[in-house]
Design a protein around this motif. Structure first.
Motif, mmCIF file in Angstrom:
data_model
loop_
_atom_site.group_PDB
_atom_site.id
_atom_site.type_symbol
_atom_site.label_atom_id
_atom_site.label_comp_id
_atom_site.label_asym_id
_atom_site.label_seq_id
_atom_site.Cartn_x
_atom_site.Cartn_y
_atom_site.Cartn_z
ATOM 1 N N ARG A 11 6.859 -4.036 11.242
ATOM 2 C CA ARG A 11 7.025 -3.164 10.080
ATOM 3 C C ARG A 11 6.322 -3.719 8.843
ATOM 4 O O ARG A 11 5.623 -2.988 8.130
ATOM 5 C CB ARG A 11 8.512 -2.970 9.777
ATOM 6 N N GLN A 14 2.195 -4.326 9.608
ATOM 7 C CA GLN A 14 1.338 -3.143 9.569
ATOM 8 C C GLN A 14 0.911 -2.818 8.147
ATOM 9 O O GLN A 14 -0.247 -2.457 7.891
ATOM 10 C CB GLN A 14 2.072 -1.942 10.158
ATOM 11 N N ARG A 15 1.828 -2.952 7.215
ATOM 12 C CA ARG A 15 1.519 -2.638 5.813
ATOM 13 C C ARG A 15 0.584 -3.677 5.203
ATOM 14 O O ARG A 15 -0.305 -3.333 4.421
ATOM 15 C CB ARG A 15 2.809 -2.534 5.005
ATOM 16 N N GLN A 18 -2.927 -2.954 6.485
ATOM 17 C CA GLN A 18 -3.530 -1.815 5.791
ATOM 18 C C GLN A 18 -4.036 -2.210 4.408
ATOM 19 O O GLN A 18 -5.159 -1.873 4.028
ATOM 20 C CB GLN A 18 -2.508 -0.689 5.679
ATOM 21 N N GLN A 19 -3.209 -2.945 3.649
ATOM 22 C CA GLN A 19 -3.603 -3.321 2.295
ATOM 23 C C GLN A 19 -4.778 -4.280 2.302
ATOM 24 O O GLN A 19 -5.705 -4.166 1.487
ATOM 25 C CB GLN A 19 -2.421 -3.962 1.565
ATOM 26 N N ASP A 158 13.534 0.421 5.763
ATOM 27 C CA ASP A 158 12.219 1.041 5.629
ATOM 28 C C ASP A 158 12.124 1.695 4.262
ATOM 29 O O ASP A 158 13.125 2.118 3.689
ATOM 30 C CB ASP A 158 12.004 2.091 6.725
ATOM 31 N N GLU A 160 8.970 2.854 0.906
ATOM 32 C CA GLU A 160 7.730 2.594 0.206
ATOM 33 C C GLU A 160 7.943 1.563 -0.910
ATOM 34 O O GLU A 160 9.066 1.394 -1.400
ATOM 35 C CB GLU A 160 7.186 3.890 -0.392
ATOM 36 N N GLY A 182 8.205 -1.918 2.255
ATOM 37 C CA GLY A 182 7.002 -1.751 1.451
ATOM 38 C C GLY A 182 6.839 -2.805 0.384
ATOM 39 O O GLY A 182 5.760 -3.372 0.216
ATOM 40 N N ALA A 185 6.209 -6.326 1.981
ATOM 41 C CA ALA A 185 4.821 -6.469 2.404
ATOM 42 C C ALA A 185 3.902 -6.681 1.205
ATOM 43 O O ALA A 185 3.016 -7.549 1.233
ATOM 44 C CB ALA A 185 4.387 -5.244 3.197
#
Length: 206
Positions: A11, A14-15, A18-19, A158, A160, A182, A185
């Protein structure tokens, strides 16, 4: 910057992946199942392997600037198995910076000086096995001579990033009860990029 990311399919991982790719960093992700990684980028190198395999971790560490690990206990001894291998590979390849995601249980207890939060008599944990795994991984990093940081979020739903949260060295911010995936991360990634909080655990909560 060249980043090795462990736990890229989780979890938090993955973030971070992406960043890091959005910021145009070169990312190597060591994963057991590359098909679980949905990100596509020329800056991404996927290595199939196991962080608990010395040869795989050694191959992944070579040539990177920083290691970010979001690996959890996975109900087993993953942390205590892979951490010595990671330390050895980093020392061999001259990589000094590592940021990992731990648990708030290994932060210091405010109410019970000298104890960690998971050891305190008022802990709500039904089992301390995972916290003990995280503790041993932290202790190994602290003894390694590397520039380490262990990010220690509290309850991790979970959600944002909100961008506003509290941070404290070695303790959980007073009254903190949660922090989203979010924001965890985002903070972990920022610490790795800015080289902040070296040599300490960092409590993270709203």
């Amino acid at each position: 910057m060249r980043i090795l990311l462990l736990g890229a399919t989780g979890r938090v991982g993955q973030r971070i992946l992406q960043q890091a790719l959005e910021d145009n960093h070169a990312v190597t992700a060591l994963v057991r199942s590359p098909d679980k990684v949905t990100a596509v980028s020329e800056q991404l190198t996927l290595l199939r392997g196991d962080a608990c395999c010395a040869a795989d971790i050694d191959a992944a560490v070579g040539g990177v600037d920083v290691v970010i690990s979001c690996l959890g206990t996975d109900g087993s001894t993953v942390l205590t198995a892979y951490t010595p291998l990671l330390i050895g590979a980093m020392q061999t390849h001259g990589v000094s910076r590592v940021v990992t995601v731990g648990t708030a249980g290994i932060l210091q207890s405010r109410e019970h000086p000298g104890l960690l939060r998971y050891e305190a008599p008022d802990t709500r944990r039904s089992s301390t096995r995972a916290a003990e795994e995280h503790r041993r991984a932290w202790e190994l990093l602290a003894e390694s001579g590397l520039r380490w940081t262990v990010v220690c979020p509290t309850y991790l739903p979970d959600g944002e990033p909100q961008g506003q949260y509290r941070v404290e060295r070695d303790f959980l911010p007073d009254g903190g009860t949660s922090i989203t995936v979010g924001d965890t991360a985002a903070f972990t990634y920022r610490v790795a990029c800015d080289d902040e909080y070296a040599g300490c655990r960092v409590g993270l909560a709203y």
